[in-house]
Motif scaffolding. Structure first.
Motif, PDB file in Angstrom:
ATOM      1  N   ALA A 147       0.834  -0.830  -0.328  1.00 53.20           N
ATOM      2  CA  ALA A 147      -0.177   0.022  -0.028  1.00 53.20           C
ATOM      3  C   ALA A 147       0.709   1.771  -0.334  1.00 53.20           C
ATOM      4  CB  ALA A 147      -0.917   0.327   1.259  1.00 53.20           C
ATOM      5  N   ASP A 148       1.948   0.936   0.231  1.00 52.53           N
ATOM      6  CA  ASP A 148       2.828   2.253   0.848  1.00 52.53           C
ATOM      7  C   ASP A 148       4.103   2.429  -0.160  1.00 52.53           C
ATOM      8  OD1 ASP A 148       4.651  -0.187   1.444  1.00 52.53           O
ATOM      9  OD2 ASP A 148       5.483   0.981   3.431  1.00 52.53           O
ATOM     10  N   PHE A 149       4.028   1.783  -1.683  1.00 57.52           N
ATOM     11  CA  PHE A 149       4.526   1.282  -2.829  1.00 57.52           C
ATOM     12  C   PHE A 149       5.535   3.194  -2.907  1.00 57.52           C
ATOM     13  CE2 PHE A 149       5.350   1.214  -7.532  1.00 57.52           C
ATOM     14  CZ  PHE A 149       6.627   0.026  -7.094  1.00 57.52           C
ATOM     15  N   LEU A 150       3.971   4.152  -2.959  1.00 57.32           N
ATOM     16  CA  LEU A 150       5.035   5.041  -3.499  1.00 57.32           C
ATOM     17  C   LEU A 150       4.739   6.342  -1.918  1.00 57.32           C
ATOM     18  CD1 LEU A 150       3.268   5.695  -6.688  1.00 57.32           C
ATOM     19  CD2 LEU A 150       5.578   4.347  -6.068  1.00 57.32           C
ATOM     20  N   ASP A 151       5.482   5.675  -1.370  1.00 54.55           N
ATOM     21  CA  ASP A 151       5.354   7.070   0.238  1.00 54.55           C
ATOM     22  C   ASP A 151       6.887   7.035   0.311  1.00 54.55           C
ATOM     23  OD1 ASP A 151       5.923   7.806   2.322  1.00 54.55           O
ATOM     24  OD2 ASP A 151       4.202   6.324   3.481  1.00 54.55           O
ATOM     25  N   PRO A 152       7.011   7.953   0.408  1.00 54.05           N
ATOM     26  CA  PRO A 152       8.161   8.651   0.421  1.00 54.05           C
ATOM     27  C   PRO A 152       9.025   8.685   1.254  1.00 54.05           C
ATOM     28  CG  PRO A 152       6.804  10.666   0.022  1.00 54.05           C
ATOM     29  CD  PRO A 152       6.069   9.144   0.067  1.00 54.05           C
ATOM     30  N   SER A 183       5.325  -4.468 -20.072  1.00 52.47           N
ATOM     31  CA  SER A 183       5.374  -3.886 -20.149  1.00 52.47           C
ATOM     32  C   SER A 183       4.640  -2.615 -18.383  1.00 52.47           C
ATOM     33  CB  SER A 183       3.937  -3.264 -20.778  1.00 52.47           C
ATOM     34  OG  SER A 183       2.517  -4.305 -20.691  1.00 52.47           O
ATOM     35  N   ASP A 184       4.125  -4.239 -17.528  1.00 55.98           N
ATOM     36  CA  ASP A 184       3.924  -3.302 -16.143  1.00 55.98           C
ATOM     37  C   ASP A 184       5.227  -3.555 -15.596  1.00 55.98           C
ATOM     38  OD1 ASP A 184       4.715  -5.564 -15.759  1.00 55.98           O
ATOM     39  OD2 ASP A 184       3.598  -6.591 -14.581  1.00 55.98           O
ATOM     40  N   ARG A 185       6.535  -3.168 -16.231  1.00 58.20           N
ATOM     41  CA  ARG A 185       7.981  -2.737 -15.090  1.00 58.20           C
ATOM     42  C   ARG A 185       7.408  -1.201 -15.595  1.00 58.20           C
ATOM     43  NH1 ARG A 185       6.381  -7.088 -13.515  1.00 58.20           N
ATOM     44  NH2 ARG A 185       8.186  -8.194 -13.897  1.00 58.20           N
ATOM     45  N   ALA A 186       6.415  -0.168 -16.676  1.00 58.08           N
ATOM     46  CA  ALA A 186       6.681   0.853 -16.336  1.00 58.08           C
ATOM     47  C   ALA A 186       6.282   1.537 -15.164  1.00 58.08           C
ATOM     48  CB  ALA A 186       5.315   1.257 -17.553  1.00 58.08           C
ATOM     49  N   ASN A 187       5.504   0.573 -14.563  1.00 55.41           N
ATOM     50  CA  ASN A 187       4.154   1.383 -13.219  1.00 55.41           C
ATOM     51  C   ASN A 187       5.469   1.363 -12.197  1.00 55.41           C
ATOM     52  OD1 ASN A 187       2.184   1.460 -14.440  1.00 55.41           O
ATOM     53  ND2 ASN A 187       2.138  -1.047 -13.835  1.00 55.41           N
ATOM     54  N   TRP A 188       6.866   0.206 -12.324  1.00 56.68           N
ATOM     55  CA  TRP A 188       8.151   0.728 -11.407  1.00 56.68           C
ATOM     56  C   TRP A 188       9.136   1.810 -10.986  1.00 56.68           C
ATOM     57  CZ3 TRP A 188      10.756  -4.540 -11.716  1.00 56.68           C
ATOM     58  CH2 TRP A 188       9.909  -5.887 -11.004  1.00 56.68           C
ATOM     59  N   ARG A 189       8.753   2.713 -11.925  1.00 60.38           N
ATOM     60  CA  ARG A 189       9.615   3.697 -12.418  1.00 60.38           C
ATOM     61  C   ARG A 189       9.405   4.954 -11.592  1.00 60.38           C
ATOM     62  NH1 ARG A 189      13.531   1.886 -16.166  1.00 60.38           N
ATOM     63  NH2 ARG A 189      14.241   3.771 -14.407  1.00 60.38           N
ATOM     64  N   ALA A 190       7.873   4.995 -11.282  1.00 66.32           N
ATOM     65  CA  ALA A 190       7.769   5.772  -9.896  1.00 66.32           C
ATOM     66  C   ALA A 190       8.458   5.969  -8.607  1.00 66.32           C
ATOM     67  CB  ALA A 190       6.320   6.114  -9.657  1.00 66.32           C
ATOM     68  N   SER A 191       8.911   4.502  -9.035  1.00 71.81           N
ATOM     69  CA  SER A 191       9.518   3.965  -7.475  1.00 71.81           C
ATOM     70  C   SER A 191      11.537   3.606  -7.865  1.00 71.81           C
ATOM     71  CB  SER A 191       8.962   2.319  -6.599  1.00 71.81           C
ATOM     72  OG  SER A 191      10.058   2.158  -5.490  1.00 71.81           O
ATOM     73  N   LEU A 192      11.557   3.568  -8.410  1.00 75.89           N
ATOM     74  CA  LEU A 192      12.904   2.913  -9.335  1.00 75.89           C
ATOM     75  C   LEU A 192      13.681   3.951  -9.137  1.00 75.89           C
ATOM     76  CD1 LEU A 192      15.689   1.105  -9.611  1.00 75.89           C
ATOM     77  CD2 LEU A 192      14.255   0.514 -11.686  1.00 75.89           C
ATOM     78  N   ASP A 193      13.415   5.327 -10.481  1.00 77.21           N
ATOM     79  CA  ASP A 193      13.703   6.385 -10.580  1.00 77.21           C
ATOM     80  C   ASP A 193      14.456   7.295  -8.979  1.00 77.21           C
ATOM     81  OD1 ASP A 193      13.415   5.684 -13.381  1.00 77.21           O
ATOM     82  OD2 ASP A 193      12.541   6.769 -13.670  1.00 77.21           O
ATOM     83  N   PRO A 194      13.927   7.340  -8.383  1.00 75.88           N
ATOM     84  CA  PRO A 194      14.323   8.446  -6.862  1.00 75.88           C
ATOM     85  C   PRO A 194      15.322   7.517  -6.579  1.00 75.88           C
ATOM     86  CG  PRO A 194      12.549   8.081  -7.074  1.00 75.88           C
ATOM     87  CD  PRO A 194      11.886   7.782  -8.003  1.00 75.88           C
ATOM     88  N   LYS A 195      14.783   6.232  -6.297  1.00 74.57           N
ATOM     89  CA  LYS A 195      16.413   4.949  -5.871  1.00 74.57           C
ATOM     90  C   LYS A 195      17.651   4.942  -6.580  1.00 74.57           C
ATOM     91  CE  LYS A 195      12.732   2.144  -3.218  1.00 74.57           C
ATOM     92  NZ  LYS A 195      11.396   3.080  -3.415  1.00 74.57           N
ATOM     93  N   ILE A 196      17.409   5.416  -8.206  1.00 73.49           N
ATOM     94  CA  ILE A 196      18.483   5.340  -8.924  1.00 73.49           C
ATOM     95  C   ILE A 196      19.137   6.337  -8.553  1.00 73.49           C
ATOM     96  CG2 ILE A 196      19.392   6.033 -11.056  1.00 73.49           C
ATOM     97  CD1 ILE A 196      17.585   2.968 -12.225  1.00 73.49           C
ATOM     98  N   GLN A 197      19.063   7.493  -8.402  1.00 69.25           N
ATOM     99  CA  GLN A 197      19.569   9.057  -8.197  1.00 69.25           C
ATOM    100  C   GLN A 197      20.426   8.842  -7.181  1.00 69.25           C
ATOM    101  OE1 GLN A 197      19.155  11.006 -10.195  1.00 69.25           O
ATOM    102  NE2 GLN A 197      18.115  10.073 -11.870  1.00 69.25           N
ATOM    103  N   ILE A 198      19.362   8.351  -5.576  1.00 64.52           N
ATOM    104  CA  ILE A 198      19.612   8.724  -4.159  1.00 64.52           C
ATOM    105  C   ILE A 198      21.571   7.035  -4.683  1.00 64.52           C
ATOM    106  CG2 ILE A 198      19.891   7.019  -2.414  1.00 64.52           C
ATOM    107  CD1 ILE A 198      16.856   7.415  -2.404  1.00 64.52           C
TER     108      ILE A 198
END
Length: 211
Positions: free
Chosen positions: A97-102, A138-153
């Motif tokens: 439920a908190d997948f995209l929680d900061p 195609s559903d891997r696109a949904n991961w980007r909102a979580s992965l991209d900030p982590k990549i930046q970290i």
């Protein structure tokens, strides 16, 4: 990645590093990029007597590496560490439920920082491989909102800790623009095919300096 005679290289991570290694065999390197890197290094400098160890474990998240740090890292006294971890900190939580929680991004940063702090205490060289995912299925696109900030970290921490770094997510994405993503990461967008493992090995070998 500077390598001297008789250096020990440790490949540390999850299933992308593990690749079916025999965990009852101390020296087994699995069937992925650690095997390819070791073979190339051994062929290039047989007089160096380099030693490579694989301590990837399928399914691991950052916290798992922290928990097994003493046995699978510190006690092995590596001279260089090749680190690839982070995609399971996304994949294993897609249904949460908190997948995209900061707060999850902050947890990732804190754990990655803890891991790097520990690694720096036992080795002279850390080469960080960026976690990655490609767009097939195609559903891997949904991961980007979580992965991209982590990549930046990961990128920021690599700079902060003065680690060597390879931007695998960006590089694989670039390659996939001219070929099918499945050519490099198979059916799940994460686990490299033989071609994908060759890409990773090649990028690692490009960083090697002999001393």
């Amino acid at each position: 990645m500077k390598l001297a005679k008789q250096d020990r290289i440790l490949f540390f991570g999850d299933s992308i590093t593990d690749v079916g290694r025999d965990r009852t065999d101390f020296f087994d390197l699995g069937k992925g990029f650690p095997l390819l890197v070791n073979a190339a290094l051994q062929a290039a400098k047989p007089e160096y007597e380099l030693e490579s160890l694989n301590r990837g474990i399928s399914g691991d998240q950052i916290q798992d590496l922290i928990e097994r740090f003493d046995v699978d890292c510190a006690q092995l006294a590596p001279d260089a560490i090749v680190l690839l971890i982070g995609i399971n900190d996304v994949w294993h939580h897609v249904e949460d439920a908190d997948f995209l929680d900061p707060k999850q991004t902050k947890r990732f940063e804190a754990e990655y920082r803890t891991l790097l702090t520990k690694l720096q205490q036992v080795t002279k060289t850390i080469l960080i491989l960026e976690p990655f995912v490609l767009h097939e299925p195609s559903d891997r696109a949904n991961w980007r909102a979580s992965l991209d900030p982590k990549i930046q970290i990961v990128r920021q921490l690599a700079k902060e800790f003065s680690c060597e770094f390879i931007a695998l997510d960006g590089y694989f994405t670039q390659l996939a623009l001219t070929s099918k993503a499945k050519y490099y990461t198979g059916e799940d967008g994460v686990h490299p095919t033989p071609a994908g493992h060759h890409v990773i090995a090649t990028k690692i070998l490009e960083t090697v300096e002999w001393v």
